[in-house]
Design a protein around this motif. Structure first.
Motif, mmCIF file in Angstrom:
data_model
loop_
_atom_site.group_PDB
_atom_site.id
_atom_site.type_symbol
_atom_site.label_atom_id
_atom_site.label_comp_id
_atom_site.label_asym_id
_atom_site.label_seq_id
_atom_site.Cartn_x
_atom_site.Cartn_y
_atom_site.Cartn_z
ATOM 1 N N LYS A 23 0.833 -1.205 0.000
ATOM 2 C CA LYS A 23 0.000 0.000 0.000
ATOM 3 C C LYS A 23 0.870 1.259 0.000
ATOM 4 C CE LYS A 23 -3.900 -2.055 2.512
ATOM 5 N NZ LYS A 23 -4.672 -2.007 3.774
ATOM 6 N N GLN A 24 1.950 1.249 0.787
ATOM 7 C CA GLN A 24 2.842 2.402 0.826
ATOM 8 C C GLN A 24 3.511 2.632 -0.530
ATOM 9 O OE1 GLN A 24 5.561 1.733 4.084
ATOM 10 N NE2 GLN A 24 3.912 1.624 5.601
ATOM 11 N N ARG A 25 3.864 1.534 -1.201
ATOM 12 C CA ARG A 25 4.492 1.668 -2.529
ATOM 13 C C ARG A 25 3.493 2.239 -3.532
ATOM 14 N NH1 ARG A 25 7.673 3.244 -5.399
ATOM 15 N NH2 ARG A 25 8.947 2.159 -6.937
ATOM 16 N N LEU A 26 2.264 1.785 -3.482
ATOM 17 C CA LEU A 26 1.233 2.310 -4.370
ATOM 18 C C LEU A 26 0.955 3.787 -4.069
ATOM 19 C CD1 LEU A 26 -1.276 -0.681 -4.337
ATOM 20 C CD2 LEU A 26 0.176 0.013 -6.243
ATOM 21 N N GLU A 27 0.984 4.133 -2.794
ATOM 22 C CA GLU A 27 0.762 5.530 -2.398
ATOM 23 C C GLU A 27 1.857 6.424 -2.973
ATOM 24 O OE1 GLU A 27 -1.395 8.532 -0.710
ATOM 25 O OE2 GLU A 27 -1.934 6.410 -0.475
ATOM 26 N N ALA A 28 3.112 5.964 -2.879
ATOM 27 C CA ALA A 28 4.220 6.771 -3.367
ATOM 28 C C ALA A 28 4.248 6.847 -4.898
ATOM 29 C CB ALA A 28 5.543 6.194 -2.847
ATOM 30 N N ALA A 29 3.914 5.740 -5.545
ATOM 31 C CA ALA A 29 4.034 5.681 -7.001
ATOM 32 C C ALA A 29 2.900 6.384 -7.722
ATOM 33 C CB ALA A 29 4.101 4.214 -7.450
ATOM 34 N N PHE A 30 1.668 6.284 -7.207
ATOM 35 C CA PHE A 30 0.514 6.799 -7.924
ATOM 36 C C PHE A 30 -0.357 7.728 -7.093
ATOM 37 C CE2 PHE A 30 0.769 2.965 -10.832
ATOM 38 C CZ PHE A 30 1.054 3.713 -11.960
ATOM 39 N N LEU A 31 -0.798 7.223 -5.950
ATOM 40 C CA LEU A 31 -1.896 7.885 -5.256
ATOM 41 C C LEU A 31 -1.483 9.220 -4.643
ATOM 42 C CD1 LEU A 31 -3.405 4.710 -3.579
ATOM 43 C CD2 LEU A 31 -4.089 5.821 -5.705
ATOM 44 N N GLY A 33 -2.105 -15.894 -7.016
ATOM 45 C CA GLY A 33 -3.221 -15.965 -6.078
ATOM 46 C C GLY A 33 -3.073 -15.114 -4.835
ATOM 47 N N CYS A 34 -2.246 -14.049 -4.907
ATOM 48 C CA CYS A 34 -1.995 -13.239 -3.715
ATOM 49 C C CYS A 34 -2.576 -11.835 -3.796
ATOM 50 C CB CYS A 34 -0.492 -13.171 -3.422
ATOM 51 S SG CYS A 34 0.182 -14.764 -2.874
ATOM 52 N N GLY A 35 -3.430 -11.562 -4.777
ATOM 53 C CA GLY A 35 -4.193 -10.317 -4.742
ATOM 54 C C GLY A 35 -3.714 -9.206 -5.637
ATOM 55 N N LYS A 36 -2.919 -9.502 -6.662
ATOM 56 C CA LYS A 36 -2.413 -8.438 -7.524
ATOM 57 C C LYS A 36 -3.552 -7.736 -8.282
ATOM 58 C CE LYS A 36 0.623 -11.366 -9.342
ATOM 59 N NZ LYS A 36 0.671 -12.441 -8.321
ATOM 60 N N THR A 37 -4.480 -8.501 -8.814
ATOM 61 C CA THR A 37 -5.614 -7.906 -9.539
ATOM 62 C C THR A 37 -6.484 -7.089 -8.585
ATOM 63 O OG1 THR A 37 -5.634 -9.745 -11.117
ATOM 64 C CG2 THR A 37 -7.624 -8.406 -10.970
ATOM 65 N N PHE A 38 -6.698 -7.580 -7.386
ATOM 66 C CA PHE A 38 -7.513 -6.862 -6.396
ATOM 67 C C PHE A 38 -6.871 -5.526 -6.055
ATOM 68 C CE2 PHE A 38 -9.358 -6.293 -2.065
ATOM 69 C CZ PHE A 38 -10.703 -6.375 -2.413
ATOM 70 N N LEU A 39 -5.538 -5.501 -5.932
ATOM 71 C CA LEU A 39 -4.836 -4.252 -5.640
ATOM 72 C C LEU A 39 -4.968 -3.265 -6.794
ATOM 73 C CD1 LEU A 39 -1.621 -5.654 -3.949
ATOM 74 C CD2 LEU A 39 -3.207 -4.040 -2.912
ATOM 75 N N ALA A 40 -4.894 -3.761 -8.018
ATOM 76 C CA ALA A 40 -5.051 -2.878 -9.175
ATOM 77 C C ALA A 40 -6.439 -2.239 -9.180
ATOM 78 C CB ALA A 40 -4.817 -3.663 -10.465
ATOM 79 N N LYS A 41 -7.467 -3.019 -8.842
ATOM 80 C CA LYS A 41 -8.818 -2.459 -8.758
ATOM 81 C C LYS A 41 -8.916 -1.428 -7.641
ATOM 82 C CE LYS A 41 -11.281 -6.502 -10.601
ATOM 83 N NZ LYS A 41 -12.269 -7.570 -10.305
ATOM 84 N N ALA A 42 -8.180 -1.660 -6.550
ATOM 85 C CA ALA A 42 -8.203 -0.712 -5.442
ATOM 86 C C ALA A 42 -7.579 0.618 -5.844
ATOM 87 C CB ALA A 42 -7.472 -1.307 -4.238
ATOM 88 N N VAL A 43 -6.514 0.565 -6.652
ATOM 89 C CA VAL A 43 -5.898 1.800 -7.138
ATOM 90 C C VAL A 43 -6.896 2.580 -7.986
ATOM 91 C CG1 VAL A 43 -4.110 2.733 -8.654
ATOM 92 C CG2 VAL A 43 -3.541 0.942 -7.019
ATOM 93 N N ALA A 44 -7.579 1.873 -8.890
ATOM 94 C CA ALA A 44 -8.592 2.535 -9.722
ATOM 95 C C ALA A 44 -9.682 3.145 -8.857
ATOM 96 C CB ALA A 44 -9.185 1.539 -10.719
ATOM 97 N N GLY A 48 10.004 5.273 -17.916
ATOM 98 C CA GLY A 48 8.930 5.686 -18.811
ATOM 99 C C GLY A 48 7.960 4.570 -19.114
ATOM 100 N N ARG A 49 8.315 3.343 -18.745
ATOM 101 C CA ARG A 49 7.429 2.202 -18.969
ATOM 102 C C ARG A 49 7.073 1.602 -17.599
ATOM 103 N NH1 ARG A 49 11.255 0.686 -24.063
ATOM 104 N NH2 ARG A 49 10.245 2.085 -25.564
ATOM 105 N N LEU A 50 7.344 0.337 -17.382
ATOM 106 C CA LEU A 50 7.075 -0.260 -16.061
ATOM 107 C C LEU A 50 8.322 -0.089 -15.194
ATOM 108 C CD1 LEU A 50 5.247 -3.497 -17.244
ATOM 109 C CD2 LEU A 50 4.207 -1.409 -16.348
ATOM 110 N N ASP A 51 8.589 1.175 -14.826
ATOM 111 C CA ASP A 51 9.855 1.495 -14.174
ATOM 112 C C ASP A 51 9.796 1.411 -12.652
ATOM 113 O OD1 ASP A 51 8.172 3.620 -13.926
ATOM 114 O OD2 ASP A 51 9.421 5.045 -15.021
ATOM 115 N N ARG A 52 8.623 1.093 -12.093
ATOM 116 C CA ARG A 52 8.493 0.909 -10.656
ATOM 117 C C ARG A 52 7.911 -0.472 -10.388
ATOM 118 N NH1 ARG A 52 5.437 6.550 -10.694
ATOM 119 N NH2 ARG A 52 5.331 5.829 -12.849
ATOM 120 N N THR A 53 8.291 -1.062 -9.279
ATOM 121 C CA THR A 53 7.821 -2.417 -8.966
ATOM 122 C C THR A 53 7.308 -2.471 -7.530
ATOM 123 O OG1 THR A 53 10.011 -3.157 -8.219
ATOM 124 C CG2 THR A 53 9.475 -3.494 -10.549
ATOM 125 N N ALA A 54 6.424 -3.406 -7.299
ATOM 126 C CA ALA A 54 5.930 -3.682 -5.941
ATOM 127 C C ALA A 54 5.763 -5.189 -5.814
ATOM 128 C CB ALA A 54 4.615 -2.963 -5.679
#
Length: 391
Positions: free
Chosen positions: A120-128, A155-166, A269-275
């Protein structure tokens, strides 16, 4: 209920009393009772059918429906089978009911994701964070170019996290996989990919989620097919080409095998950040078990106790655990003819049956983490594996 329907049910009840071993007649009666919402009556008749025909799939499905569990949707038309039978290709645009890309609205928020605080912290820094503070973003020169790659075991929630970002952004959500893009005709795959990005741009702000990016953007050195190499080239162009105008398009990608993703996709410029999305921690496991039991009849379940005993389970493993416990209670209800609640013995039995499924993934990841950790890109994974004695 109409009078005709009521008379029909009364007639079938009389017929069943006269021929109690006629399972076809009793099944038809149960179907009518379920359609009228008389589920308890239907369950008693289905139980009799299953006592006589334990392997009846139709009776089992009807029992699930009568007890209020969701029923799997009917399969879609098999166009590949139609092509084989006709010995002719059916172009996508002529296939009635062919799937079209749609931008959805996500109602999921990060607050709905239990645990996983580092992600969540990585998503906050990268996008939110930058999105919520445009003035500070401009002050510090923070760019929104590029995308984020979510990687980790399946099976660890990557798609669910992407929906949460949206959901957090209030943006549209468009998900794309290889099956949505790949086409047998030369040039069509590239065109499909271009149309996906065009749709995302028209729908901005939009989160474009590239699922299983290792398939869509596989290392070109591993591809023998020139068509697939062209598709990867098109993806690179759409993400950071001269004509790419992706303002308001936030690209998220997910993969179980980041080591198979083309290195060009991970440049700036592409997928330059990872979580790294790891197996759920204790708070996340509690939330997942509660989620999968929420609409089921339960009694006396120690959710926290179950969560403590499932370290190393993926979210999918936990969903399977709850499904197995529900199936045990269902079959017991069928045998007794009386529906009952799902209880702790059901979960205990499921724990003995359902084991963690992630060990093969970590076996593969071990070699990559030890011998292909170029630039320290898998340091976080190495630290987790050392902590859990997987190295």
């Amino acid at each position: 209920m109409g009078e005709d329907q009521a008379r029909l049910i009364d007639s079938l009840l009389a017929a069943v009393r006269a021929a109690p071993t006629d399972t076809t007649l009793r099944t038809h009666l149960a179907q009518l009772l379920v359609a009228q919402g008389r589920n308890e009556e239907a369950i008693s008749h289905i139980a009799v059918v299953l006592q006589q025909e334990p392997g009846s799939e139709s009776a089992r499905a009807l029992m699930v429906q009568a007890m209020g569990a969701p029923v799997a949707p009917a399969p879609e038309f098999d166009w590949q089978r139609a092509e084989r039978e006709l010995d002719l290709p059916v172009p996508t645009e002529f296939a009635e009911g062919a799937p079209a890309h749609e931008v959805a609205r996500s109602t999921v928020r990060l607050a709905d994701v239990g645990g996983m605080e580092q992600v969540k912290q990585r998503l906050e820094a990268a996008f939110l964070g930058p999105m919520r503070n445009p003035e500070l973003r401009r002050m510090y020169g923070k760019s929104l170019r590029g995308g984020l790659l979510l990687y980790g075991p399946p099976g660890c929630g990557k798609t669910f996290l992407a929906k949460a970002v949206a959901g957090e952004l209030g943006a549209g959500f468009l998900t794309v996989s290889l099956a949505d893009v790949l086409d047998m005709w030369i040039g069509r795959s590239e065109r499909n990919l271009r149309e996906v990005f065009q749709l995302a741009r028209r729908s901005a702000p939009c989160v474009l989620f590239l699922d299983e990016i290792d398939a869509l953007g596989r290392k070109r050195t591993q591809l023998a097919n020139s068509g697939m190499r062209n598709t990867v080239n098109q993806l690179l162009s759409e993400m950071d080409g001269a004509d790419a105008e992706n303002e308001g398009v936030f690209v998220l990608a997910a993969t179980n095998h980041p080591w198979d993703v083309d290195p060009a996709l991970r440049r700036p410029g592409r997928l330059d950040r990872t979580a790294l999305v790891l197996p759920p921690d204790l708070p996340a496991r509690v939330a997942i078990v509660r989620y999968h039991l929420r609409d089921r009849p339960i009694a006396g379940i120690d959710v926290t106790g179950i969560a403590r005993r499932t370290e190393g389970y993926s979210g999918a493993d936990l969903a399977h655990l709850c499904e197995t416990a529900a199936e045990r209670a269902l079959l017991d209800s069928v045998r007794s003819g009386q529906p009952r609640m799902i209880d702790m013995p059901d979960l205990e039995a499921a724990l003995r049956q359902v084991r963690p499924s992630l060990r093969p993934w970590f076996d593969t990841a071990r070699n990559v983490a030890l011998y292909a950790n170029e630039g320290g890109q898998y340091d976080e994974l190495v630290a987790y594996m050392k902590k859990h004695r997987l190295l």
